[in-house]
Design a protein around this motif. Structure first.
Motif, short mmCIF file in Angstrom:
data_model
loop_
_atom_site.label_atom_id
_atom_site.label_comp_id
_atom_site.label_asym_id
_atom_site.label_seq_id
_atom_site.Cartn_x
_atom_site.Cartn_y
_atom_site.Cartn_z
N GLN A 93 -4.50 4.11 11.36
CA GLN A 93 -3.77 3.06 10.65
C GLN A 93 -3.66 1.79 11.48
O GLN A 93 -3.64 0.69 10.94
CB GLN A 93 -2.35 3.52 10.28
CG GLN A 93 -2.28 4.73 9.41
CD GLN A 93 -2.16 6.01 10.23
OE1 GLN A 93 -2.24 5.99 11.45
NE2 GLN A 93 -2.00 7.13 9.56
N HIS A 96 -6.83 -0.24 11.24
CA HIS A 96 -6.79 -0.96 9.97
C HIS A 96 -5.85 -2.16 10.08
O HIS A 96 -6.17 -3.26 9.60
CB HIS A 96 -6.34 -0.02 8.86
CG HIS A 96 -6.21 -0.68 7.53
ND1 HIS A 96 -7.30 -1.09 6.80
CD2 HIS A 96 -5.12 -1.01 6.80
CE1 HIS A 96 -6.89 -1.65 5.67
NE2 HIS A 96 -5.56 -1.61 5.66
N LYS A 100 -7.02 -5.96 9.34
CA LYS A 100 -6.56 -6.48 8.04
C LYS A 100 -5.27 -7.29 8.11
O LYS A 100 -5.01 -8.09 7.21
CB LYS A 100 -6.36 -5.33 7.05
CG LYS A 100 -7.60 -4.50 6.82
CD LYS A 100 -8.71 -5.33 6.23
CE LYS A 100 -9.93 -4.45 6.00
NZ LYS A 100 -11.12 -5.21 5.70
#
Length: 117
Positions: A93, A96, A100
């Motif tokens: 996570q 990511h 992002k």
């Protein structure tokens, strides 16, 4: 013979990074020190704010700045950048989140990405 200027090949960071690592004591030696740095950078990305002593914070800051600046420069499509992010950020996570959330936030920033208070 004309030598290439290596400083132009590696992107410059906005902070001063000591070329020699600090001597942070760890019972597991150099491998333990790097594992501690990985956990510190992971915590910084995960919680956005952490409390550390100044030596550890200054050492981890260089690693975090390099990780974010390379992520901005290379993006998530580059295989080597993806492997480096997965090495430093053990949780999927957080990889990511790096690409992002943090990259779009800092891509137009003119100041350093981290601050030490």
């Amino acid at each position: 013979m004309n030598q290439a200027d290596v400083s132009r090949l590696v992107p410059r960071l906005r902070i001063r990074v000591n070329p020699k690592p600090r001597r942070l004591r760890n019972p597991d030696g150099q491998e333990g020190r790097l594992n501690k740095m990985r956990q510190t950078v992971l915590g910084l990305i995960k919680y956005k704010r952490i409390e550390l002593n100044s030596n550890t914070a200054d050492e981890a800051r260089g690693y975090a700045e390099r990780l974010i600046s390379d992520a901005i420069l290379l993006g998530d499509k580059d295989r080597s950048m993806r492997e480096m992010a997965e090495h430093w950020l053990e949780e999927k996570q957080m990889v990511h989140k790096l690409f992002k959330v943090l990259v779009p936030r800092f891509e137009n920033s003119t100041a350093s990405y981290t601050k030490i208070y």
